[in-house]
Scaffold this motif. Sequence first.
Motif, PDB file in Angstrom:
ATOM      1  N   ASN B  17       0.829  -1.220   0.000  1.00 50.70           N
ATOM      2  CA  ASN B  17       0.000   0.000   0.000  1.00 50.70           C
ATOM      3  C   ASN B  17       0.863   1.269   0.000  1.00 50.70           C
ATOM      4  OD1 ASN B  17      -2.309   1.556  -0.039  1.00 50.70           O
ATOM      5  ND2 ASN B  17      -2.697   1.391   2.160  1.00 50.70           N
ATOM      6  N   SER B  53      -8.560   0.099  -1.657  1.00 48.84           N
ATOM      7  CA  SER B  53      -9.644  -0.280  -0.750  1.00 48.84           C
ATOM      8  C   SER B  53      -9.284  -1.503   0.082  1.00 48.84           C
ATOM      9  CB  SER B  53     -10.910  -0.606  -1.563  1.00 48.84           C
ATOM     10  OG  SER B  53     -11.290   0.510  -2.305  1.00 48.84           O
ATOM     11  N   TRP B  54      -9.771  -1.506   1.313  1.00 46.00           N
ATOM     12  CA  TRP B  54      -9.735  -2.677   2.187  1.00 46.00           C
ATOM     13  C   TRP B  54     -10.781  -3.645   1.659  1.00 46.00           C
ATOM     14  CZ3 TRP B  54     -13.004  -5.256   5.568  1.00 46.00           C
ATOM     15  CH2 TRP B  54     -12.407  -5.989   6.628  1.00 46.00           C
ATOM     16  N   GLU B  55     -10.370  -4.866   1.353  1.00 42.55           N
ATOM     17  CA  GLU B  55     -11.326  -5.839   0.814  1.00 42.55           C
ATOM     18  C   GLU B  55     -11.273  -7.099   1.669  1.00 42.55           C
ATOM     19  OE1 GLU B  55     -10.811  -6.425  -3.517  1.00 42.55           O
ATOM     20  OE2 GLU B  55      -9.640  -4.578  -3.491  1.00 42.55           O
ATOM     21  N   VAL B  59      -5.932  -5.161   1.964  1.00 44.43           N
ATOM     22  CA  VAL B  59      -5.959  -3.995   1.081  1.00 44.43           C
ATOM     23  C   VAL B  59      -5.654  -4.446  -0.350  1.00 44.43           C
ATOM     24  CG1 VAL B  59      -4.786  -1.830   0.503  1.00 44.43           C
ATOM     25  CG2 VAL B  59      -5.356  -2.339   2.891  1.00 44.43           C
ATOM     26  N   ARG B  61      -7.052  -6.575  -2.279  1.00 43.18           N
ATOM     27  CA  ARG B  61      -7.107  -8.027  -2.488  1.00 43.18           C
ATOM     28  C   ARG B  61      -7.318  -8.392  -3.966  1.00 43.18           C
ATOM     29  NH1 ARG B  61      -9.079 -12.716   0.409  1.00 43.18           N
ATOM     30  NH2 ARG B  61      -9.250 -11.445   2.301  1.00 43.18           N
ATOM     31  N   PRO B 122      -4.459 -11.992   7.785  1.00 41.88           N
ATOM     32  CA  PRO B 122      -5.357 -10.832   7.861  1.00 41.88           C
ATOM     33  C   PRO B 122      -5.811 -10.507   9.288  1.00 41.88           C
ATOM     34  CG  PRO B 122      -5.945 -12.212   5.995  1.00 41.88           C
ATOM     35  CD  PRO B 122      -4.926 -12.979   6.792  1.00 41.88           C
ATOM     36  N   ALA B 126      -3.367  -5.815   7.290  1.00 40.08           N
ATOM     37  CA  ALA B 126      -4.175  -5.778   6.063  1.00 40.08           C
ATOM     38  C   ALA B 126      -3.277  -5.728   4.824  1.00 40.08           C
ATOM     39  CB  ALA B 126      -5.096  -4.561   6.088  1.00 40.08           C
ATOM     40  N   HIS B 127      -1.974  -5.829   5.037  1.00 40.35           N
ATOM     41  CA  HIS B 127      -1.033  -5.667   3.925  1.00 40.35           C
ATOM     42  C   HIS B 127      -0.431  -7.005   3.525  1.00 40.35           C
ATOM     43  CE1 HIS B 127      -1.747  -1.502   4.424  1.00 40.35           C
ATOM     44  NE2 HIS B 127      -1.239  -1.478   5.636  1.00 40.35           N
TER      45      HIS B 127
END
Lengths: 289, 289
Positions: B17, B53-55, B59, B61, B122, B126-127
């Motif tokens: 990110n 976006s966070w999916e 992030v 995904r 996760p 989130a990375h």
Amino acid sequence: MSGKTLRLHIPQWQGGNLEAYHFGAQLLAWLAPAATGPVATVEVAEPDGSGLSWEDGIVARSVLLKQLDRAAQVLRNETPDKVVVLGGDCLVDLAPFAYLNERYEDELAILWVDAHPDVMTPQQTAHAHAMVLGNLMGQGDANFTERVARPVKPERVMYAGLFDMSPAEWTTIERLGLRRATPSQLIDSSQPVIEWLRSIGAKHVAIHLDLDVIDPAQLRSVYFTRPDAAPDAFDGIPQGRMTVPQVVRLLNDVAEQVEVVGLGITEHLPWDAITIRDMLQALPLIGKG
Amino acid sequence: MSGKTLRLHIPQWQGGNLEAYHFGAQLLAWLAPAATGPVATVEVAEPDGSGLSWEDGIVARSVLLKQLDRAAQVLRNETPDKVVVLGGDCLVDLAPFAYLNERYEDELAILWVDAHPDVMTPQQTAHAHAMVLGNLMGQGDANFTERVARPVKPERVMYAGLFDMSPAEWTTIERLGLRRATPSQLIDSSQPVIEWLRSIGAKHVAIHLDLDVIDPAQLRSVYFTRPDAAPDAFDGIPQGRMTVPQVVRLLNDVAEQVEVVGLGITEHLPWDAITIRDMLQALPLIGKG
């Protein structure tokens, strides 16, 4: 005026007696925005680790003069109205700025954005990159000054970012009466430089930007951040105190007042890129490791 | 064995990110020695400042999976014997190392040269770039693990340069029994790694080199030296403690023992080059200034 802008690559390293300037010039050219006009490269001997000779007070005197003459020849052939110079050591601006002062008939103004005054002589250093502004004003070694057809008048020269120097350099800039704006005077305003440009009625300016005018905490690709230097290697030598936004603001403020006809970017020493290049060459599978 | 070596450029930035990975990949490719075999570039969406976006816990995904599939497709098309990967964030090694473990029929050894273990899930981040080694061993998010046809056995994985991590990461590497050699164990000798390679009878090794394993005092083009970070921004997060010569020696010692069939260079973040690129773009005469 728009006119023809020449992009001139001069990967000169001998003026600072440091091979890394050569690679720094190549990376600088890669990082620069695409040229809008012709592009020329001055032939420079590739560094091969064999070292350079002291020649009557100046390291690599003969090869520097040869490269200087080549740059002048490119400029005569191209006859640009404006020149962007990508160095290389500081000396790269000698031929282009001398050319521009001829082109603008003695009326060129020079803004020297640098942590160092570059007015030394062979009595004080053997490295020609510390002599270049003196040479442009007709001061210093005859081999170099005789290649400046019209010396720039000292009143048409101003420093930005300079704040300290050696006693010999102080003597020279006081003798010549060179103006200067220190980093603190330029924090929020470009006014000292703008007032000087107005006071001399400048229409055309060439700007020398030595990257070492920038605080090494912001930009570490400069001389004083070489990773192999001893902690006390540069004691007493001034290091840049300007920020990148201040430099950008200053140069754009100048460009609003007068035509920028010359811009030289010098002394790019990308230590990290050199470290990575050398490491990759030494690793298995990708390099010779 | 010599065989066909594919040079694979993956300028992926979404896994960390951070847009700068994209430019870092381009500069890394420019710095690398010329390829001796085919060169391919995995198509990666160019960063445009619009954010990701966070999916469902990760992030970006969907775009990461798309790029992963593209990399796998290139590898299937080229069917190389060896792969040099130039990233991009750490996740770039997922498809190539998974391919190599298929190519070498479950017998690939992986040396993970990194200041961080990259076995998060996760639940912890989130990375996805911090999950890649876990994914290669079949651990973590199903979208990623299902793309690893033959998970690498934990006993065929070893860390070099790792010395500390979060409690959750400790739990994972202890559960999996992952070997490790700390920077201090590798100062003068590559012996811990060589002994591990012998103990598992390794013939083929893939090496992940996260540049942040190197002490940022030696190499400042890494995550933790971003010039705009607050002084306490990375408190408590381990930063690399190896030197460049130690990394070079380690990888060459490994190459003397076993065939290096994979090498991924990741997480190149050339802050100075970005600073200079952006500055030149903003200056008069050369840029849009």
